[in-house]
Design an enzyme around this catalytic site. Structure first.
Site, PDB file in Angstrom:
ATOM      1  N   SER A 124      14.779  43.092 -10.211  1.00 51.97           N
ATOM      2  CA  SER A 124      13.435  42.529 -10.309  1.00 51.97           C
ATOM      3  C   SER A 124      12.559  43.447 -11.129  1.00 51.97           C
ATOM      4  O   SER A 124      12.754  44.679 -11.123  1.00 51.97           O
ATOM      5  CB  SER A 124      12.851  42.399  -8.896  1.00 51.97           C
ATOM      6  OG  SER A 124      11.471  42.124  -8.959  1.00 51.97           O
ATOM      7  N   TYR A 148      10.655  46.098  -0.174  1.00 50.92           N
ATOM      8  CA  TYR A 148      11.450  45.134  -0.949  1.00 50.92           C
ATOM      9  C   TYR A 148      11.867  45.758  -2.286  1.00 50.92           C
ATOM     10  O   TYR A 148      13.039  45.744  -2.668  1.00 50.92           O
ATOM     11  CB  TYR A 148      10.662  43.840  -1.193  1.00 50.92           C
ATOM     12  CG  TYR A 148      11.263  42.980  -2.284  1.00 50.92           C
ATOM     13  CD1 TYR A 148      12.491  42.347  -2.101  1.00 50.92           C
ATOM     14  CD2 TYR A 148      10.626  42.830  -3.520  1.00 50.92           C
ATOM     15  CE1 TYR A 148      13.063  41.589  -3.120  1.00 50.92           C
ATOM     16  CE2 TYR A 148      11.185  42.073  -4.532  1.00 50.92           C
ATOM     17  CZ  TYR A 148      12.406  41.446  -4.334  1.00 50.92           C
ATOM     18  OH  TYR A 148      12.975  40.702  -5.342  1.00 50.92           O
ATOM     19  N   LYS A 152      15.665  46.879  -4.060  1.00 48.59           N
ATOM     20  CA  LYS A 152      16.175  46.508  -5.398  1.00 48.59           C
ATOM     21  C   LYS A 152      16.573  47.765  -6.175  1.00 48.59           C
ATOM     22  O   LYS A 152      17.617  47.810  -6.824  1.00 48.59           O
ATOM     23  CB  LYS A 152      15.102  45.723  -6.158  1.00 48.59           C
ATOM     24  CG  LYS A 152      14.863  44.339  -5.600  1.00 48.59           C
ATOM     25  CD  LYS A 152      15.983  43.410  -5.997  1.00 48.59           C
ATOM     26  CE  LYS A 152      16.205  42.308  -5.029  1.00 48.59           C
ATOM     27  NZ  LYS A 152      17.420  41.539  -5.206  1.00 48.59           N
TER      28      LYS A 152
HETATM   29  P1  NAD Z   1      15.801  32.496  -2.413  1.00 49.79           P
HETATM   30  O1  NAD Z   1      15.320  32.990  -1.093  1.00 49.79           O
HETATM   31  O2  NAD Z   1      15.427  31.122  -2.840  1.00 49.79           O
HETATM   32  O3  NAD Z   1      17.395  32.618  -2.482  1.00 49.79           O
HETATM   33  C1  NAD Z   1      18.091  33.671  -1.865  1.00 49.79           C
HETATM   34  C2  NAD Z   1      19.212  33.042  -1.061  1.00 49.79           C
HETATM   35  O4  NAD Z   1      19.984  34.067  -0.447  1.00 49.79           O
HETATM   36  C3  NAD Z   1      18.704  32.127   0.055  1.00 49.79           C
HETATM   37  O5  NAD Z   1      19.311  30.854  -0.081  1.00 49.79           O
HETATM   38  C4  NAD Z   1      19.141  32.826   1.341  1.00 49.79           C
HETATM   39  O6  NAD Z   1      19.493  31.893   2.348  1.00 49.79           O
HETATM   40  C5  NAD Z   1      20.315  33.643   0.867  1.00 49.79           C
HETATM   41  N1  NAD Z   1      20.578  34.885   1.636  1.00 49.79           N
HETATM   42  C6  NAD Z   1      19.717  35.884   1.912  1.00 49.79           C
HETATM   43  N2  NAD Z   1      20.359  36.853   2.582  1.00 49.79           N
HETATM   44  C7  NAD Z   1      21.649  36.466   2.712  1.00 49.79           C
HETATM   45  C8  NAD Z   1      22.801  37.041   3.303  1.00 49.79           C
HETATM   46  N3  NAD Z   1      22.759  38.214   3.920  1.00 49.79           N
HETATM   47  N4  NAD Z   1      23.964  36.357   3.258  1.00 49.79           N
HETATM   48  C9  NAD Z   1      24.033  35.145   2.663  1.00 49.79           C
HETATM   49  N5  NAD Z   1      22.978  34.533   2.090  1.00 49.79           N
HETATM   50  C10 NAD Z   1      21.795  35.198   2.104  1.00 49.79           C
HETATM   51  O7  NAD Z   1      15.341  33.563  -3.499  1.00 49.79           O
HETATM   52  P2  NAD Z   1      15.417  33.503  -5.089  1.00 49.79           P
HETATM   53  O8  NAD Z   1      14.035  33.386  -5.606  1.00 49.79           O
HETATM   54  O9  NAD Z   1      16.430  32.523  -5.525  1.00 49.79           O
HETATM   55  O10 NAD Z   1      15.904  34.987  -5.382  1.00 49.79           O
HETATM   56  C11 NAD Z   1      17.256  35.315  -5.648  1.00 49.79           C
HETATM   57  C12 NAD Z   1      17.360  36.801  -5.936  1.00 49.79           C
HETATM   58  O11 NAD Z   1      16.511  37.126  -7.016  1.00 49.79           O
HETATM   59  C13 NAD Z   1      16.936  37.688  -4.767  1.00 49.79           C
HETATM   60  O12 NAD Z   1      17.810  38.796  -4.737  1.00 49.79           O
HETATM   61  C14 NAD Z   1      15.545  38.126  -5.157  1.00 49.79           C
HETATM   62  O13 NAD Z   1      15.212  39.384  -4.617  1.00 49.79           O
HETATM   63  C15 NAD Z   1      15.636  38.203  -6.675  1.00 49.79           C
HETATM   64  N6  NAD Z   1      14.342  38.030  -7.363  1.00 49.79           N
HETATM   65  C16 NAD Z   1      13.598  36.909  -7.155  1.00 49.79           C
HETATM   66  C17 NAD Z   1      12.355  36.774  -7.799  1.00 49.79           C
HETATM   67  C18 NAD Z   1      11.482  35.557  -7.585  1.00 49.79           C
HETATM   68  O14 NAD Z   1      10.284  35.636  -7.892  1.00 49.79           O
HETATM   69  N7  NAD Z   1      12.005  34.442  -7.121  1.00 49.79           N
HETATM   70  C19 NAD Z   1      11.889  37.782  -8.649  1.00 49.79           C
HETATM   71  C20 NAD Z   1      12.694  38.896  -8.849  1.00 49.79           C
HETATM   72  C21 NAD Z   1      13.921  39.012  -8.202  1.00 49.79           C
HETATM   73  N1  UFG Z   2      -2.244  35.293  -7.466  1.00 51.55           N
HETATM   74  C1  UFG Z   2      -3.476  34.752  -7.139  1.00 51.55           C
HETATM   75  N2  UFG Z   2      -3.535  33.915  -6.066  1.00 51.55           N
HETATM   76  C2  UFG Z   2      -2.448  33.583  -5.320  1.00 51.55           C
HETATM   77  C3  UFG Z   2      -1.205  34.146  -5.662  1.00 51.55           C
HETATM   78  C4  UFG Z   2      -1.145  35.008  -6.738  1.00 51.55           C
HETATM   79  O1  UFG Z   2      -4.478  35.026  -7.797  1.00 51.55           O
HETATM   80  O2  UFG Z   2      -2.583  32.822  -4.352  1.00 51.55           O
HETATM   81  C5  UFG Z   2      -2.147  36.160  -8.664  1.00 51.55           C
HETATM   82  C6  UFG Z   2      -1.633  37.563  -8.396  1.00 51.55           C
HETATM   83  O3  UFG Z   2      -2.690  38.429  -8.083  1.00 51.55           O
HETATM   84  C7  UFG Z   2      -0.923  37.892  -9.717  1.00 51.55           C
HETATM   85  C8  UFG Z   2      -0.404  36.534 -10.202  1.00 51.55           C
HETATM   86  O4  UFG Z   2      -1.185  35.552  -9.513  1.00 51.55           O
HETATM   87  O5  UFG Z   2      -1.879  38.342 -10.655  1.00 51.55           O
HETATM   88  C9  UFG Z   2       1.058  36.292  -9.876  1.00 51.55           C
HETATM   89  O6  UFG Z   2       1.285  36.523  -8.487  1.00 51.55           O
HETATM   90  P1  UFG Z   2       2.669  36.152  -7.794  1.00 51.55           P
HETATM   91  O7  UFG Z   2       2.508  36.449  -6.336  1.00 51.55           O
HETATM   92  O8  UFG Z   2       3.081  34.781  -8.170  1.00 51.55           O
HETATM   93  O9  UFG Z   2       3.725  37.134  -8.465  1.00 51.55           O
HETATM   94  P2  UFG Z   2       3.744  38.738  -8.507  1.00 51.55           P
HETATM   95  O10 UFG Z   2       3.757  39.120  -9.949  1.00 51.55           O
HETATM   96  O11 UFG Z   2       2.719  39.337  -7.667  1.00 51.55           O
HETATM   97  O12 UFG Z   2       5.156  39.035  -7.801  1.00 51.55           O
HETATM   98  C10 UFG Z   2       6.376  38.615  -8.359  1.00 51.55           C
HETATM   99  C11 UFG Z   2       7.406  38.389  -7.245  1.00 51.55           C
HETATM  100  C12 UFG Z   2       7.705  39.693  -6.555  1.00 51.55           C
HETATM  101  C13 UFG Z   2       8.097  40.727  -7.551  1.00 51.55           C
HETATM  102  C14 UFG Z   2       7.044  40.857  -8.630  1.00 51.55           C
HETATM  103  C15 UFG Z   2       7.447  41.815  -9.707  1.00 51.55           C
HETATM  104  O13 UFG Z   2       6.921  37.477  -6.305  1.00 51.55           O
HETATM  105  O14 UFG Z   2       8.784  39.503  -5.667  1.00 51.55           O
HETATM  106  O15 UFG Z   2       6.825  39.581  -9.234  1.00 51.55           O
HETATM  107  O16 UFG Z   2       8.606  41.363 -10.292  1.00 51.55           O
HETATM  108  F1  UFG Z   2       8.216  41.924  -6.906  1.00 51.55           F
END
Ligand code: NAD
Ligand code: UFG
Length: 336
Positions: A124, A148, A152
């Site tokens: 991430s 979190y 990562k």
């Molecule tokens: P998500 O929660 O939609 O998907 C993650 C999936 O993993 C879920 O379906 C959950 O049931 C499953 N899971 C969690 N722990 C598990 C375990 N121990 N065994 C089996 N299944 C398990 O999340 P996502 O947005 O698809 O994210 C996927 C990956 O990408 C995660 O590792 C997350 O940290 C990373 N990531 C997500 C974002 C984002 O904004 N969505 C940003 C950066 C990184």
């Molecule tokens: N924001 C608002 N109102 C809301 C939600 C968000 O103003 O209700 C703003 C935040 O302050 C930020 C932008 O919208 O400026 C985006 O916010 P998000 O929560 O959508 O995303 P972030 O960039 O804060 O976080 C995301 C992922 C995290 C990850 C991070 C860095 O959700 O898991 O990017 O990769 F850690």
């Protein structure tokens, strides 16, 4: 040749499964369905017209994981399974370390025992912490600000040590910026539990009338309109990045981190305006204080992924808003 997709029922995982199947990979999907539903697995089958094995297994259940590797010929793993809510990780750090860090260790132990050493893993942009220099390249110093993020970074470091111990491993660490939008079919998308914490799912729920108004977290940042700037990447582009990374790990050995982002930043106000255009709905909002831990600006330098993986984001921001809106409307109409 089969690819094991951990967390494949989740948001990013389900979209990546679609791309893998559309590119004729055989997949085996593992997910404990803690933050997803079996419906998304069925939708992936519907979109692609292809079947695959789904195992409802927790990554920490090593025996069950070994059984999958015994019964299926797994050649590589795309690892998404993990918990991802920053706020929750502050409240429940042990749950996060156990799930994300031990989960990755168990996976790698089993992969090692079965001689499977090709891995694409979700990291991430959070590993860059409070980076101030934009755009963020992979050489930007790392630093994390919450449990979190630490999970990562720890997993990245564990995987680097693993590679040092055995150069046969081939690992891609994909540092996602802000994934958003949904599959163009409107059949799969992000399905957050409870009130969304991320901006785009929050906006879509305001647009549909489920939530009253968007709270903009701070309008005094040093940005063009004072609101926070992020690099929003269409989920389909992000999913395609995994296929390019998979090609790379299958054809070589080593460990590399790649930013998956667009290189463009949009402010919260710009996101709201674009979403109003895409949905034809007025999005009410109010200004509130900054959210603790947020940074003003974050956007990627995606040049390394282009150079080494041959990948770059193709879909534009308006398309992302349209697809997010289509998915939200489908869901609201009792689709899920
Ligand atoms: P998500 O929660 O939609 O998907 C993650 C999936 O993993 C879920 O379906 C959950 O049931 C499953 N899971 C969690 N722990 C598990 C375990 N121990 N065994 C089996 N299944 C398990 O999340 P996502 O947005 O698809 O994210 C996927 C990956 O990408 C995660 O590792 C997350 O940290 C990373 N990531 C997500 C974002 C984002 O904004 N969505 C940003 C950066 C990184
Ligand atoms: N924001 C608002 N109102 C809301 C939600 C968000 O103003 O209700 C703003 C935040 O302050 C930020 C932008 O919208 O400026 C985006 O916010 P998000 O929560 O959508 O995303 P972030 O960039 O804060 O976080 C995301 C992922 C995290 C990850 C991070 C860095 O959700 O898991 O990017 O990769 F850690």
């Amino acid at each position: 040749m089969a690819i094991l997709v951990t967390g494949g029922a989740g948001y990013i995982g389900s979209h990546t499964c679609v791309e893998l199947l559309n590119n004729d990979y055989d997949i085996v999907v593992l997910d404990k369905l803690s933050n997803s539903k079996i419906d998304s697995v069925n939708r992936v089958k519907e979109i692609t017209g292809k079947d695959f094995i789904f195992e409802q297994v927790d990554l920490l259940e090593k025996k069950k994981l070994e059984k999958i590797f015994t019964e299926q010929k797994i050649d590589a793993v795309v690892h998404f399974a993990g918990l991802k809510a920053v706020g929750e990780s502050v409240e429940k750090p042990l749950v996060y370390y156990r799930n994300n860090v031990i989960g990755a260790i168990v996976l790698c132990e089993v992969m090692k025992n079965f001689g499977v050493k090709k891995l694409v893993a979700s990291s991430s942009a959070t590993v860059y912490g409070t980076a101030e220099q934009m755009p963020i390249s992979e050489d930007t110093p790392l630093g994390v600000t919450n449990p979190y993020g630490r999970t990562k970074l720890m997993v990245e470091e564990i995987l680097r040590d693993l590679y040092v111990s055995d150069n046969a491993w081939s690992i891609a660490l994909l540092r996602y910026f802000n994934p958003a939008g949904a599959h163009e079919s409107g059949l799969i998308g992000e399905d957050p539990n409870g009130i969304p914490t991320n901006l785009i799912p929050y906006i879509t729920q305001v647009a549909i009338g489920k939530l009253k108004e968007v709270s903009i977290f701070g309008n005094d940042y040093p940005t063009k309109d004072g609101t926070g700037i992020r690099d929003y990447i269409h989920i389909t582009d992000l999913a395609k990045g995994h296929l390019k990374a998979l090609d790379k790990v299958i054809g070589s050995s080593g460990i590399e981190a790649y930013n998956l982002g667009t290189g463009k930043g949009y402010s919260v106000q710009e996101v709201i305006a674009a979403f109003e255009k895409a949905s034809g709905k007025k999005i009410p909002y109010k200004m509130v204080n900054r959210r603790p831990g947020d940074i003003a600006v974050s956007y990627a330098d995606p040049a390394k992924a282009k150079r080494e993986l041959g990948w770059e984001a193709e879909k534009d921001f308006d398309e992302m808003c349209r697809d997010a809106w289509k998915w939200q409307r489908n869901k609201m109409n009792g689709f899920y």
